[in-house]
Motif scaffolding. Structure first.
Motif, mmCIF file in Angstrom:
data_model
loop_
_atom_site.group_PDB
_atom_site.id
_atom_site.type_symbol
_atom_site.label_atom_id
_atom_site.label_comp_id
_atom_site.label_asym_id
_atom_site.label_seq_id
_atom_site.Cartn_x
_atom_site.Cartn_y
_atom_site.Cartn_z
ATOM 1 N N UNK B 16 -20.536 -5.614 122.908
ATOM 2 C CA UNK B 16 -20.991 -4.237 122.434
ATOM 3 C C UNK B 16 -22.282 -4.179 121.883
ATOM 4 N N UNK B 17 -22.880 -2.618 122.249
ATOM 5 C CA UNK B 17 -24.182 -2.597 122.169
ATOM 6 C C UNK B 17 -24.393 -1.454 121.126
ATOM 7 N N UNK B 18 -25.323 -1.466 119.920
ATOM 8 C CA UNK B 18 -25.402 -0.362 119.154
ATOM 9 C C UNK B 18 -26.140 0.734 119.966
ATOM 10 N N UNK B 19 -25.737 2.080 119.906
ATOM 11 C CA UNK B 19 -26.596 2.939 120.892
ATOM 12 C C UNK B 19 -27.298 3.803 119.948
ATOM 13 N N UNK B 20 -28.651 4.038 120.078
ATOM 14 C CA UNK B 20 -29.652 5.155 119.616
ATOM 15 C C UNK B 20 -29.267 6.541 120.215
ATOM 16 N N UNK B 21 -28.952 6.469 121.340
ATOM 17 C CA UNK B 21 -28.761 7.681 122.186
ATOM 18 C C UNK B 21 -28.366 7.546 123.545
ATOM 19 N N UNK B 22 -27.371 8.620 123.825
ATOM 20 C CA UNK B 22 -26.903 8.548 125.190
ATOM 21 C C UNK B 22 -27.965 9.383 125.980
ATOM 22 N N UNK B 23 -28.841 8.754 127.083
ATOM 23 C CA UNK B 23 -29.809 9.378 127.734
ATOM 24 C C UNK B 23 -29.372 10.116 128.869
ATOM 25 N N UNK B 24 -28.166 9.409 129.455
ATOM 26 C CA UNK B 24 -27.752 10.046 130.904
ATOM 27 C C UNK B 24 -26.350 9.595 131.059
ATOM 28 N N UNK B 25 -25.538 10.690 131.424
ATOM 29 C CA UNK B 25 -24.254 10.243 132.201
ATOM 30 C C UNK B 25 -24.035 11.153 133.341
ATOM 31 N N UNK B 29 -21.027 10.291 143.630
ATOM 32 C CA UNK B 29 -20.295 10.225 144.711
ATOM 33 C C UNK B 29 -19.422 8.929 144.766
ATOM 34 N N UNK B 30 -20.004 7.867 144.048
ATOM 35 C CA UNK B 30 -19.880 6.484 144.205
ATOM 36 C C UNK B 30 -19.309 5.835 142.871
ATOM 37 N N UNK B 31 -19.752 6.336 141.730
ATOM 38 C CA UNK B 31 -19.452 5.776 140.474
ATOM 39 C C UNK B 31 -20.129 6.264 139.248
ATOM 40 N N UNK B 32 -19.802 5.890 138.208
ATOM 41 C CA UNK B 32 -20.167 6.721 136.967
ATOM 42 C C UNK B 32 -21.654 5.844 136.441
ATOM 43 N N UNK B 33 -22.818 6.784 136.358
ATOM 44 C CA UNK B 33 -24.031 6.286 136.128
ATOM 45 C C UNK B 33 -24.396 6.571 134.716
ATOM 46 N N UNK B 34 -24.629 5.629 133.671
ATOM 47 C CA UNK B 34 -24.936 6.011 132.288
ATOM 48 C C UNK B 34 -26.128 5.009 132.021
ATOM 49 N N UNK B 35 -27.038 5.811 131.220
ATOM 50 C CA UNK B 35 -28.230 5.004 130.656
ATOM 51 C C UNK B 35 -28.171 5.283 129.030
ATOM 52 N N UNK B 36 -28.232 4.130 128.428
ATOM 53 C CA UNK B 36 -28.235 4.346 126.977
ATOM 54 C C UNK B 36 -29.343 3.859 126.457
ATOM 55 N N UNK B 37 -29.773 4.272 125.315
ATOM 56 C CA UNK B 37 -30.957 3.568 124.482
ATOM 57 C C UNK B 37 -30.314 2.671 123.589
ATOM 58 N N UNK B 38 -30.410 1.387 123.583
ATOM 59 C CA UNK B 38 -29.978 0.449 122.404
ATOM 60 C C UNK B 38 -30.761 0.033 121.885
ATOM 61 N N UNK B 39 -30.051 -0.260 120.666
ATOM 62 C CA UNK B 39 -31.101 -1.011 119.494
ATOM 63 C C UNK B 39 -31.553 -2.519 120.061
ATOM 64 N N UNK B 40 -30.700 -3.331 120.544
ATOM 65 C CA UNK B 40 -30.821 -4.710 120.828
ATOM 66 C C UNK B 40 -31.570 -4.825 122.195
ATOM 67 N N UNK B 41 -31.509 -4.124 123.080
ATOM 68 C CA UNK B 41 -31.982 -4.617 124.623
ATOM 69 C C UNK B 41 -32.661 -3.177 125.082
#
Lengths: 275, 275
Positions: B16-25, B29-41
């Motif tokens: 689990x990664x603490x998330x500052x912001x969900x930047x994109x979801x 056609x192939x998959x779910x793409x998500x970009x998170x701004x995480x605190x740790x990484x």
């Protein structure tokens, strides 16, 4: 059933293990001791909600903590393990032709719980060469001089009772407690997550020991998955097994070749321990 | 605020990664793409809820996937990356004096999202030596013969669109698409959690390539923290950088010494790939 044991590895990072059964929980005088039966890694020991070891990956940590230091010493006879109440490091130490192994564990309840729930890890504790001292490892080391060929510091994280095991004073005592050609090995956390701790320790250790080295081991249940072991030596360079030393067979992570390879550091890790 | 992105790494293990912001979801056609701004990484790219890369640890995977294979080849001119739409492997490949880099990524949306949210990782994609094919990597490779000096298979896990990238047929095509002294590198999952996959792949690869090797890299955001790269070669042994090859400077995980050390396997890992 959805039962999970979750560790907050940092305030921002978690690891979770699906739990089949909660086998044990108690509050000792020093910490909370818990044993979970997990699906992924078998039995898991947690102290104050931090994973110490699991049945499935314990071999990595215990082999590397014991064999790197012991193989580097030409003739290790008397060995001290500080912490390590589960007995895993002691079990590995006993695979070498040592005469005496002392275990200085502050919390006798950890020893008792591990004897009951981790018999394969605690297996060595009844060996006649082993003497268990339920005592503060810092005080134990402070009173010794020129006694141990190898000291292995198998501590919890640098919070709570283990803080002192990461400090300069303690390593001055370790230096005194070692024989002239002796060396120590200590678990020193993750290079990804605890870089400043590693950097700070190496800085003061270089003022105490003529040889200070870092090696790496991959431990899936520890934060970041990559762990450091710091070694300081009054004699041999721990990067190599001592010439002619027979290394115990049957290991699953350690080998003499892996010993050498574990000291080859990625540049981002070397940067922590240089200068 | 308590917002966490949690990956089920296996049915019994979570990170689990603490998330500052969900930047994109988005659902491509192939998959779910998500970009998170995480605190740790820092920023984290997930495809179908599996971590692909993060800003803070991407260097390990991308350097090792590119430099081990490229340094082992005496003169790599034309390189194919299969998958790897984030551009990280391409960026590292371009640090070698290559003439042409082809990227065969099935999902053009991954490339677009990474250009937007991971500019430092996608940096190489606009280099004039790079040609992007938005296409099925399996079909792309099947049509080629004696074309690439190095092929790097930077796939997702062996579920969904990437299943074929772990199968024997594909590696027969890889063998044909390589030049006579060519070699491939492929990500082949965790030795702690995917041992049977690694064992099975090495078994069939030994029937296709005269030289098949495994090396290791520590990637904290991947399950188990320790990852394998499998290399198969029609020529040079990938365990060593080719004689006289200059290796790019400024790497944070890769070095020529680390290259060699990464092939020294703990016995439990060697046991997966022997016989």
């Amino acid at each position: 059933m959805e039962l999970w044991y979750t560790e907050n590895q940092t305030p921002d990072l978690r690891i979770g293990f699906r739990v089949k059964a909660v086998l044990h929980r108690e509050k000792s005088d020093f910490q909370e001791i818990a044993v979970y039966e997990t699906e992924q890694y078998g039995r898991l020991l947690a102290l104050d909600d931090v994973v110490m070891t699991t049945d499935r990956d314990e071999f990595v940590y215990h082999e590397m903590m014991a064999h790197v230091a012991l193989a580097a010493h030409p003739d290790p006879r008397r060995v001290l393990v500080v912490g390590g109440g589960d007995g895993g490091v002691v079990r590995e130490v006993l695979k070498h032709p040592v005469e005496e192994v002392h275990l200085a564990e502050i919390d006798g309840r950890v020893v008792a719980v591990c004897r009951e729930y981790f018999p394969a890890i605690a297996a060595g504790l009844d060996d006649p060469r082993v003497k268990i001292f339920v005592t503060d490892g810092i005080a134990h080391v402070r009173e010794k001089e020129n006694l141990y060929d190898v000291i292995i510091i198998d501590s919890t994280d640098p919070i709570g009772p283990a803080v002192g095991l990461f400090q300069e004073d303690f390593y001055r005592s370790v230096h005194r407690a070692l024989t002239a050609g002796g060396l120590f090995a200590a678990q020193t956390e993750s290079p990804f997550l605890n870089g400043e701790l590693i950097r700070g320790m190496h800085r003061f250790l270089r003022g105490i020991f003529p040889v200070v080295r870092l090696c790496l081991a991959s431990i899936p249940t520890y934060p970041g998955g990559l762990w450091t072991i710091t070694l300081g030596s009054r004699g041999p360079d721990p990067r190599e097994p001592a010439p002619g030393r027979a290394v115990p067979g049957g290991t699953r992570y350690y080998s003499p070749e892996l010993h050498r390879a574990a000291f080859v550091l990625p540049p981002f890790v070397s940067a922590l321990v240089e200068g």
